[in-house]
Design a protein around this motif. Structure first.
Motif, PDB file in Angstrom:
ATOM      1  N   TRP A 151       3.313  -0.023  -1.476  1.00 41.82           N
ATOM      2  CA  TRP A 151       3.392   1.170  -0.633  1.00 41.82           C
ATOM      3  C   TRP A 151       3.267   2.457  -1.441  1.00 41.82           C
ATOM      4  O   TRP A 151       2.683   3.439  -0.965  1.00 41.82           O
ATOM      5  N   LYS A 152       3.785   2.453  -2.638  1.00 35.89           N
ATOM      6  CA  LYS A 152       3.619   3.614  -3.506  1.00 35.89           C
ATOM      7  C   LYS A 152       2.132   3.847  -3.787  1.00 35.89           C
ATOM      8  O   LYS A 152       1.642   4.984  -3.772  1.00 35.89           O
ATOM      9  N   TYR A 153       1.404   2.762  -4.010  1.00 36.85           N
ATOM     10  CA  TYR A 153      -0.029   2.854  -4.284  1.00 36.85           C
ATOM     11  C   TYR A 153      -0.786   3.368  -3.054  1.00 36.85           C
ATOM     12  O   TYR A 153      -1.667   4.228  -3.159  1.00 36.85           O
ATOM     13  N   ILE A 154      -0.440   2.841  -1.879  1.00 38.69           N
ATOM     14  CA  ILE A 154      -1.114   3.252  -0.641  1.00 38.69           C
ATOM     15  C   ILE A 154      -0.888   4.741  -0.370  1.00 38.69           C
ATOM     16  O   ILE A 154      -1.829   5.474  -0.029  1.00 38.69           O
ATOM     17  N   LYS A 155       0.333   5.194  -0.533  1.00 36.03           N
ATOM     18  CA  LYS A 155       0.641   6.598  -0.279  1.00 36.03           C
ATOM     19  C   LYS A 155      -0.034   7.500  -1.315  1.00 36.03           C
ATOM     20  O   LYS A 155      -0.556   8.575  -0.976  1.00 36.03           O
ATOM     21  N   LYS A 156      -0.027   7.063  -2.562  1.00 33.80           N
ATOM     22  CA  LYS A 156      -0.625   7.869  -3.627  1.00 33.80           C
ATOM     23  C   LYS A 156      -2.102   8.118  -3.377  1.00 33.80           C
ATOM     24  O   LYS A 156      -2.617   9.226  -3.611  1.00 33.80           O
ATOM     25  N   HIS A 157      -2.810   7.097  -2.883  1.00 30.37           N
ATOM     26  CA  HIS A 157      -4.257   7.209  -2.684  1.00 30.37           C
ATOM     27  C   HIS A 157      -4.635   7.471  -1.222  1.00 30.37           C
ATOM     28  O   HIS A 157      -5.823   7.467  -0.890  1.00 30.37           O
TER      29      HIS A 157
END
Length: 205
Positions: A151-157
Motif C-alpha cells: 500500500w505504501k508503494y501504491i500510494k507513493k506512485h
C-alpha cells in the motif's frame, strides 16, 4: 513471449504491473486475468482503468468460463452451483480458464503477486517454484513484502486500485467468495468465510 503475469488486479498485482512497466517489459509480457463471470462491478472498473493506465492494449488477455457470460452459466448450471458443488464451480470459473490460458499462450513461466504475509497456504511460499502439475515455473517476486509495503508503494506512485479496499475488503475475489474482514484479521480472512480452513480457490493448488 512464453511468460505471463497472472493477476486478479489486487494491490500487489497492480504494484507488480508497475514494476514491469518501469523495466520496459510491458510489451514483452502477456497480462492474463480470469473473469469468473461473478466479479464485483468495482473489479471490472479497475480492470478497465488499469488497461488504460498501463497502456496494456492487446497484451491484456481476459479468459472466461467456456459459457462466456453469467447468464449462460446460470442457464447451464443454475444460480447456486457454488452451494451445490463448490469444486465444480471453481473448476469451471477459475481453474479451467487458467489452464486454457497457460496452454493456449504456450506459457513456460508465470509471475504472480502472492506474498507469505497473506497467510494460509501462502505462509511458506518460495520465491521461485515449479508447479508439480505441469512443470511450469512460477515466480513470486513480492514474496517477502508485507501488506503495508504494497500500500505504501501504491500510494507513493498514485496507482489505481479497487474501490472496495476503501470499504473494508482486504482481499478481493469474486462476489461468491469475498466478504469484509476486520483490520485485526489476517489479510485473506474475508475469503471463503463460510468454508472452514479455506482461503484458496484452487488456481495455485
Amino acid at each position: 513471449p512464453t511468460w505471463v503475469q497472472m493477476t486478479s488486479f489486487g494491490p500487489q498485482g497492480i504494484a507488480l504491473l508497475h514494476h514491469i512497466q518501469k523495466l520496459d517489459l510491458i510489451r514483452h509480457t502477456r497480462i492474463v486475468t480470469v473473469d469468473t463471470l461473478h466479479l464485483f462491478p468495482e473489479t471490472y472498473d479497475l480492470i478497465a482503468k488499469a488497461k488504460d493506465f498501463f497502456k496494456l492494449g492487446d497484451n491484456l488477455k481476459v479468459y472466461k468460463s467456456l459459457e462466456g457470460s453469467r447468464e449462460n452459466f446460470e442457464k447451464a448450471y443454475g444460480s447456486k452451483l457454488w452451494k451445490v458443488d463448490l469444486q465444480l464451480f471453481e473448476f469451471l470459473t477459475k481453474i479451467e480458464p487458467t489452464r486454457r490460458a497457460l496452454n493456449e499462450l504456450g506459457v513456460l513461466a508465470w509471475v504472480t503477486g502472492r506474498r507469505r504475509s497473506q497467510g494460509g497456504e501462502r505462509s511458506h511460499l518460495p520465491l521461485v517454484e515449479v508447479d508439480q502439475n505441469d512443470n511450469r515455473v512460477k515466480v513470486n517476486p513480492f514474496v517477502v513484502w508485507e501488506r503495508e509495503d504494497v500500500w505504501k508503494y501504491i500510494k507513493k506512485h498514485n496507482l489505481p486500485y479497487n474501490a472496495l479496499h476503501d470499504r473494508g475488503y482486504t482481499s478481493i475475489g469474486d462476489t461468491i467468495s469475498t466478504d469484509k474482514s476486520s483490520e485485526f484479521d489476517s489479510e485473506r480472512a474475508g475469503r471463503w468465510k463460510s468454508v472452514a480452513g479455506k482461503s484458496e480457490c484452487g488456481i495455485h493448488l
